[in-house]
Enzyme design. Sequence first.
Site, mmCIF file in Angstrom:
data_model
loop_
_atom_site.group_PDB
_atom_site.id
_atom_site.type_symbol
_atom_site.label_atom_id
_atom_site.label_comp_id
_atom_site.label_asym_id
_atom_site.label_seq_id
_atom_site.Cartn_x
_atom_site.Cartn_y
_atom_site.Cartn_z
ATOM 1 N N ARG A 239 0.858 -1.180 0.000
ATOM 2 C CA ARG A 239 0.000 0.000 0.000
ATOM 3 C C ARG A 239 0.898 1.235 0.000
ATOM 4 O O ARG A 239 1.932 1.280 0.670
ATOM 5 C CB ARG A 239 -0.921 0.021 1.229
ATOM 6 C CG ARG A 239 -2.088 -0.958 1.143
ATOM 7 C CD ARG A 239 -3.087 -0.528 0.066
ATOM 8 N NE ARG A 239 -4.270 -1.393 0.017
ATOM 9 C CZ ARG A 239 -4.390 -2.442 -0.773
ATOM 10 N NH1 ARG A 239 -3.383 -2.790 -1.565
ATOM 11 N NH2 ARG A 239 -5.496 -3.146 -0.782
ATOM 12 N N GLU A 268 -4.072 7.603 -4.913
ATOM 13 C CA GLU A 268 -4.214 7.046 -6.257
ATOM 14 C C GLU A 268 -5.540 7.468 -6.890
ATOM 15 O O GLU A 268 -6.538 7.605 -6.193
ATOM 16 C CB GLU A 268 -4.139 5.512 -6.196
ATOM 17 C CG GLU A 268 -2.821 4.995 -5.653
ATOM 18 C CD GLU A 268 -2.766 3.464 -5.540
ATOM 19 O OE1 GLU A 268 -1.704 2.931 -5.220
ATOM 20 O OE2 GLU A 268 -3.823 2.817 -5.767
ATOM 21 N N HIS A 287 -0.830 0.295 -9.942
ATOM 22 C CA HIS A 287 -1.484 -0.633 -9.018
ATOM 23 C C HIS A 287 -2.072 -1.832 -9.769
ATOM 24 O O HIS A 287 -3.284 -2.095 -9.729
ATOM 25 C CB HIS A 287 -2.580 0.092 -8.224
ATOM 26 C CG HIS A 287 -2.899 -0.586 -6.920
ATOM 27 N ND1 HIS A 287 -3.351 0.094 -5.818
ATOM 28 C CD2 HIS A 287 -2.851 -1.899 -6.538
ATOM 29 C CE1 HIS A 287 -3.568 -0.742 -4.815
ATOM 30 N NE2 HIS A 287 -3.261 -1.961 -5.240
#
Length: 326
Positions: A239, A268, A287
């Site tokens: 993360r 994000e 991601h």
Amino acid sequence: MTRPYVFITRKLPDHIVAPIKEIAEVAMWPYDDIQVPRDVLMNEAKKADALLTMVSDVVDEEILEAGKSLKVVANMGVGFDNIDIPAATKHGIAVCNTPDVLTDTTADLTFALLLATARRVVEAAQWIKEGKWKSWSPFLLAGADVHHKTIGIVGMGKIGQAVAKRAAGFDMNILYHNRSRNKEAEQRLGATYYPFDELLEAADFVVCLTPLTKETRHMFNSETFRKMKQSAIFINASRGAVVDEQALYAALVNGEIAAAGLDVFEHEPIGASHPLLTLTNVVALPHIGSATKETRTKMMELCCRNIIAVLEGKRPETLVNKELER
């Protein structure tokens, strides 16, 4: 009898959602690449019996409080830091995630990110596309070896163990740090437990796979980067908020560490102007740790099975707040 109502925060394939439609009314946000606005999520939560959410959807106390009929939130991801678990438990709402089905896929991506960063693959690909390859030279885009180096894995859960298994194939010396020692992983993978600071000092590659908690937020900061080798490469596939990004930028610019490979960021999505993207010694990905067609399909299917189980009064497969079982 009124059928349950389920809201899904991204557009998913109809055949994936079909089993839920057999027992419930289903509504989906009509886009797969645009995040559902908070006000829409709030309004849907007020009438929903179940939510199928993405890791980018913030499901906080306010959303959960509004969900008077809400019984389950099925989150499409192994992480669930986007959901207020204590609040969900307080309101008797089951929270489910999608572990296991993405372990090997995420480990593949993590190791690919490590290799790409070490061998400057992205930089080299861009170099040739820009017509800069004019001649051969001894140290043209020379990177770092991976084989026989020392990898330090921070977070020896299932994904960490899968990364260690891949590292063993490269004859790497495997160190790890975890909240508690994993004797089974040590025996099976030949991994050695190190205290956090000692791991930072010893590792050629520091790979972050720890979940985001109050304790791990910004655990990688100015102090920790200074403890690493100047030749060290930092990889984060967990993360973004585990890392102080300003500290990472400074460490890279000042030569305190050699390079970084990042699949996650604190906020994000990031824009092209993000400071870390200005550095040639950073490989950045959007991601995509679990992003294969096979794995994302399995994740969707698991979310749907969990929702169906809860709505039918059964135990879901991957309950996060296990206090609800008592």
